[in-house]
Write a protein that holds these residues in place. Structure first.
Motif, PDB file in Angstrom:
ATOM      1  N   ASP A  28      94.824  14.111  64.149  1.00  6.30           N
ATOM      2  CA  ASP A  28      93.566  14.484  63.251  1.00  6.30           C
ATOM      3  C   ASP A  28      93.057  13.359  62.311  1.00  6.30           C
ATOM      4  O   ASP A  28      91.718  13.141  62.170  1.00  6.30           O
ATOM      5  CB  ASP A  28      94.532  15.605  62.100  1.00  6.30           C
ATOM      6  CG  ASP A  28      93.520  16.296  61.082  1.00  6.30           C
ATOM      7  OD1 ASP A  28      92.347  16.450  61.734  1.00  6.30           O
ATOM      8  OD2 ASP A  28      93.699  16.586  60.279  1.00  6.30           O
ATOM      9  N   SER A  32      89.412  12.697  63.453  1.00  4.91           N
ATOM     10  CA  SER A  32      88.277  12.804  62.443  1.00  4.91           C
ATOM     11  C   SER A  32      87.406  11.581  62.154  1.00  4.91           C
ATOM     12  O   SER A  32      86.407  11.678  61.995  1.00  4.91           O
ATOM     13  CB  SER A  32      88.991  13.372  61.080  1.00  4.91           C
ATOM     14  OG  SER A  32      89.627  14.636  61.357  1.00  4.91           O
ATOM     15  N   ASP A  93      91.728  12.316  55.835  1.00  8.08           N
ATOM     16  CA  ASP A  93      93.117  12.951  55.946  1.00  8.08           C
ATOM     17  C   ASP A  93      94.204  12.203  54.978  1.00  8.08           C
ATOM     18  O   ASP A  93      95.566  12.461  55.681  1.00  8.08           O
ATOM     19  CB  ASP A  93      93.685  12.871  57.530  1.00  8.08           C
ATOM     20  CG  ASP A  93      94.458  13.687  57.964  1.00  8.08           C
ATOM     21  OD1 ASP A  93      94.498  14.860  57.642  1.00  8.08           O
ATOM     22  OD2 ASP A  93      95.483  13.246  58.642  1.00  8.08           O
ATOM     23  N   ALA A 140      89.934  17.782  60.368  1.00 10.77           N
ATOM     24  CA  ALA A 140      88.762  17.967  61.662  1.00 10.77           C
ATOM     25  C   ALA A 140      88.204  19.302  61.146  1.00 10.77           C
ATOM     26  O   ALA A 140      86.850  19.387  61.418  1.00 10.77           O
ATOM     27  CB  ALA A 140      89.426  17.877  62.993  1.00 10.77           C
ATOM     28  N   GLY A 167      92.166  17.084  66.937  1.00  6.08           N
ATOM     29  CA  GLY A 167      92.769  17.101  65.240  1.00  6.08           C
ATOM     30  C   GLY A 167      93.121  18.634  64.877  1.00  6.08           C
ATOM     31  O   GLY A 167      94.228  18.627  64.357  1.00  6.08           O
ATOM     32  N   ASP A 171      97.289  19.607  64.409  1.00  2.00           N
ATOM     33  CA  ASP A 171      97.691  19.907  63.134  1.00  2.00           C
ATOM     34  C   ASP A 171      97.934  21.383  63.101  1.00  2.00           C
ATOM     35  O   ASP A 171      98.620  21.934  62.209  1.00  2.00           O
ATOM     36  CB  ASP A 171      96.446  19.560  62.320  1.00  2.00           C
ATOM     37  CG  ASP A 171      96.790  18.317  61.410  1.00  2.00           C
ATOM     38  OD1 ASP A 171      97.567  17.450  62.356  1.00  2.00           O
ATOM     39  OD2 ASP A 171      96.394  17.986  60.493  1.00  2.00           O
TER      40      ASP A 171
END
Ligand code: 5GP
Ligand code: MN
Length: 343
Positions: A28, A32, A93, A140, A167, A171
């Motif tokens: 992620d 991202s 993040d 994301a 991501g 996650d």
């Protein structure tokens, strides 16, 4: 984002941009960052992605990964220069500057406009623009919605889509955790519509093991996994020697904690690893037990309610003892049946 139109105006003028994310980035964090970087480059910005540390090999397929600057890999001066010259800094993040190690001070001191996009609990207040929602499954997911809200959904190409998909997939624990909402599945479908090859992304991330990693997994489960059955807790502790014996690489321990949590009846699980300079802890829980609070209160960490992490400066053995004692303190929360037994 509250001030979306001001943010949109900000992005209209090409600028020098730094994108950074938390240490030991996961799919992620890195996905991202690279998706945002690719998007911003389409808006004619000059973008550098700086990671505080290295990251797992199974993320190296991500487009743009080869130009990520690893701060720790002799890039302190370059990072400092880029951060000093940046007009906009994106923090993805994470929302606590301690999560980016040595970069934290540089970002704090920088006069650049700062933007946080994150889904972790209790963010620090250092940014000018914040896209923050703890209900979001992944950074994301927030980034996808933000790009669409900015009217730029059409700029999401196959590569951006695959970074974002990675991501969200990781996650949500491959769309298994409670954060797998209608919006998550809708976005995942839209990302496939933008060209993401979902099966390939899953294969690249999950089926990319070295034989040593698999042997290490087998060893950890047979020799290092312990249950505290009465308290519905389980943990795996890994020494420096264990890491060395299996030639452990960054990313090799990712996901290990989930095996402890997968045991029937277990409500909280920990992975305790003796890293170079400190003991690193990963926590997972199911249901109401907040590992975010647990990590925050006892291990100088944080994260989400059901997935968090922290650190300890004690020895591995002392950290394990501390963890066991703490779990005993929470026994009624973890096993309400004990209340009746002791009543
Ligand atoms: P993991 O166990 O996968 O490393 O991390 C689980 C979650 O907790 C992630 O969202 C991660 O960002 C967060 N986390 C992990 N370690 C720490 C830490 O030391 N401090 C804080 N604040 N968050 C952490
Ligand atoms: Mn995340």
């Amino acid at each position: 984002m509250q001030n979306l139109s001001a943010f949109k105006t900000l992005l209209h003028k090409p600028a020098r941009v730094v994108v950074t994310t938390h240490q030991k980035p996961d799919a992620d964090a890195l996905g991202s960052s690279l998706a945002l970087s690719a998007y911003l480059q389409k808006l004619d910005h000059t973008v550098s992605v700086i990671s505080p540390t290295d990251y797992p090999d199974f993320l190296s397929w991500m487009k743009g990964e080869d130009s990520v600057i690893d701060f720790e890999d002799g890039n302190e001066e370059l990072s400092k220069k880029l951060i000093n010259e940046a007009e906009i800094i994106f923090c993805l993040d994470f929302s606590s500057l301690s999560r980016i190690n040595g970069l934290g001070d540089m970002v704090a001191k920088s006069t650049a406009i700062k933007v946080v996009i994150d889904h972790h609990l209790e963010p620090e207040d250092f940014a000018n623009y914040i896209e923050w929602d703890t209900a979001a499954s992944a950074t994301a997911e927030l980034l996808y919605d933000l790009i669409v809200d900015l009217g730029d959904g059409h700029l999401i190409d196959k590569h951006i889509a695959e970074c974002l998909y990675a991501g969200i997939m990781t996650d949500t624990g491959s769309f298994r955790h409670p954060n797998t909402t209608q919006n998550v599945l809708k976005i995942a479908a839209e990302l496939i519509g933008h060209g993401a090859d979902a099966a390939m992304v899953a294969k690249l991330i999950y089926d990319n093991n070295s034989i040593e990693r698999l042997r290490f997994l087998g060893f950890s489960l047979s020799e290092r996994l312990k249950t505290l059955k009465e308290y519905n807790a389980a943990y795996i502790s890994i020494s420096k020697e264990d890491l060395k014996k299996f030639n452990s690489k960054t990313g090799d321990t990712e996901g290990l904690v989930n095996y402890a949590l997968s045991i029937k009846g277990i409500k909280v699980a920990a992975l305790i690893i003796d890293r170079d300079d400190e003991i690193k802890l990963s926590f997972r829980s199911v249901g109401d037990f907040s590992v975010n609070d647990f990590a925050r209160n006892h291990f100088n960490g944080g994260g989400h309610k059901n997935a968090a992490g922290g650190v300890s400066s004690l020895s591995l053995q002392d950290t394990v003892e501390k963890f066991e004692k703490l779990i005993e303190k929470y026994k009624y929360e973890l096993n309400p049946k004990l209340k009746k037994v002791n009543a």
